[in-house]
Write a protein that holds these residues in place. Structure first.
Motif, short mmCIF file in Angstrom:
data_model
loop_
_atom_site.label_atom_id
_atom_site.label_comp_id
_atom_site.label_asym_id
_atom_site.label_seq_id
_atom_site.Cartn_x
_atom_site.Cartn_y
_atom_site.Cartn_z
N TYR A 28 -8.33 4.94 1.67
CA TYR A 28 -9.29 5.01 0.57
C TYR A 28 -10.19 6.24 0.70
CZ TYR A 28 -13.29 3.82 -2.37
OH TYR A 28 -14.30 3.86 -3.29
N PHE A 29 -10.70 6.47 1.91
CA PHE A 29 -11.56 7.65 2.12
C PHE A 29 -10.77 8.94 2.00
CE2 PHE A 29 -14.23 4.43 4.33
CZ PHE A 29 -15.39 4.62 3.59
N PHE A 30 -9.49 8.91 2.38
CA PHE A 30 -8.66 10.11 2.26
C PHE A 30 -8.41 10.47 0.80
CE2 PHE A 30 -4.37 11.91 1.79
CZ PHE A 30 -4.53 13.08 2.50
N LEU A 31 -8.17 9.46 -0.03
CA LEU A 31 -7.89 9.74 -1.44
C LEU A 31 -9.14 10.05 -2.24
CD1 LEU A 31 -5.21 6.97 -2.19
CD2 LEU A 31 -4.84 9.40 -1.75
N HIS A 32 -10.31 9.63 -1.75
CA HIS A 32 -11.54 9.87 -2.50
C HIS A 32 -12.41 10.91 -1.81
CE1 HIS A 32 -10.23 5.99 -4.13
NE2 HIS A 32 -10.97 6.25 -5.18
N VAL A 91 -6.24 0.77 8.09
CA VAL A 91 -5.40 1.71 7.35
C VAL A 91 -5.82 1.78 5.88
CG1 VAL A 91 -3.04 2.14 6.55
CG2 VAL A 91 -3.45 1.46 8.91
N THR A 92 -6.15 0.66 5.29
CA THR A 92 -6.59 0.66 3.89
C THR A 92 -7.88 1.43 3.73
OG1 THR A 92 -5.55 -1.51 3.58
CG2 THR A 92 -7.15 -0.80 1.93
N GLY A 93 -8.83 1.24 4.65
CA GLY A 93 -10.08 1.99 4.58
C GLY A 93 -9.88 3.48 4.77
N LEU A 94 -9.05 3.87 5.74
CA LEU A 94 -8.78 5.29 5.95
C LEU A 94 -8.09 5.93 4.76
CD1 LEU A 94 -7.59 5.22 9.68
CD2 LEU A 94 -9.78 6.07 8.81
N LEU A 127 0.84 -1.21 0.00
CA LEU A 127 0.00 0.00 0.00
C LEU A 127 0.87 1.26 0.00
CD1 LEU A 127 -3.00 0.87 0.17
CD2 LEU A 127 -2.71 0.97 2.64
N GLY A 128 1.94 1.22 0.80
CA GLY A 128 2.85 2.35 0.79
C GLY A 128 3.55 2.52 -0.55
#
Length: 208
Positions: A204-208, A199-202, A73-74
């Motif tokens: 995703y919401f940060f980028l969208h 972390v993946t969910g956060l 992810l990073g």
């Protein structure tokens, strides 16, 4: 003499061919007998052990893969979103692991709680690295980023080897395991899986 010797050679050749055919027939007969026995033994072992083993391997692979997914992810964030080539990304992860090791061995801080200390420290370290290494060459050709981050990778690796040595370091923080229907799950990997999902969910919401 030549005719007689030829006949003898022909008879010996026939004898060898018959012997080879007899051996092949015996091998086929043994194979016909052993094949059902092997299938039966395999089916018994499969019915008793293999399904639980397969489920255990799937669970272990899922939990371990979540940790690798967090590292990936990073990488996707750096290469795909920020469009920066950073070959020292894995080295940053290695140094963060050593930081958690030091906090546990020196101060006795739980590895999961040490994230509250390690993450801000390496956030500052990343900002400093970006200002000193990445920013001056951000508009240069791609190979400039490659060479710069490769040099940073080697510097950090040799620094870690100089401080901690080449030996593998590990510690036992006292975490055990859980068992669900005969399937054993290590607590550390389970917590890592949960953190990866969060972390993946956060992100995703940060980028969208």
């Amino acid at each position: 003499r030549y005719i007689a010797s030829g006949a003898i050679d022909e008879r010996s050749g026939d004898t060898r061919s018959r012997t080879a055919r007899n051996r092949s027939q015996k091998a086929e007969t043994a194979g016909c007998f052993l094949k059902p026995v092997a299938i039966y033994c395999f089916s018994v072992r499969f019915s008793k052990y293999t399904m639980s083993l397969v489920i255990q391997l799937l669970v272990n692979g899922l939990l371990l893969g979540s940790v690798l997914a967090l590292a990936a992810l990073g990488l996707s964030l750096i290469f795909g979103v920020m469009d920066v080539v950073n070959f020292a990304h894995g080295t940053f992860v290695m140094l963060a692991m050593y930081a958690g090791y030091v906090l546990w061995t020196v101060a006795g801080i739980d590895p999961f709680l040490s994230v509250l200390i390690v993450a801000p420290v390496f956030f500052v370290f990343g900002v400093v690295t970006e200002r000193l290494v990445i920013a001056p060459i951000i508009d240069r050709p791609m190979f400039a980023q490659v060479f710069s981050t490769l040099g940073l990778l080697w510097i950090l690796q040799f620094f870690a080897q100089f401080v901690f040595g080449p030996e593998t370091r590990s510690f036992n923080a006292g975490y055990g395991g859980l068992s669900f229907a005969g399937i054993r799950v290590e607590e550390v990997r389970l917590y890592g899986f949960i953190i990866t999902i969060l972390v993946t969910g956060l992100l995703y919401f940060f980028l969208h």
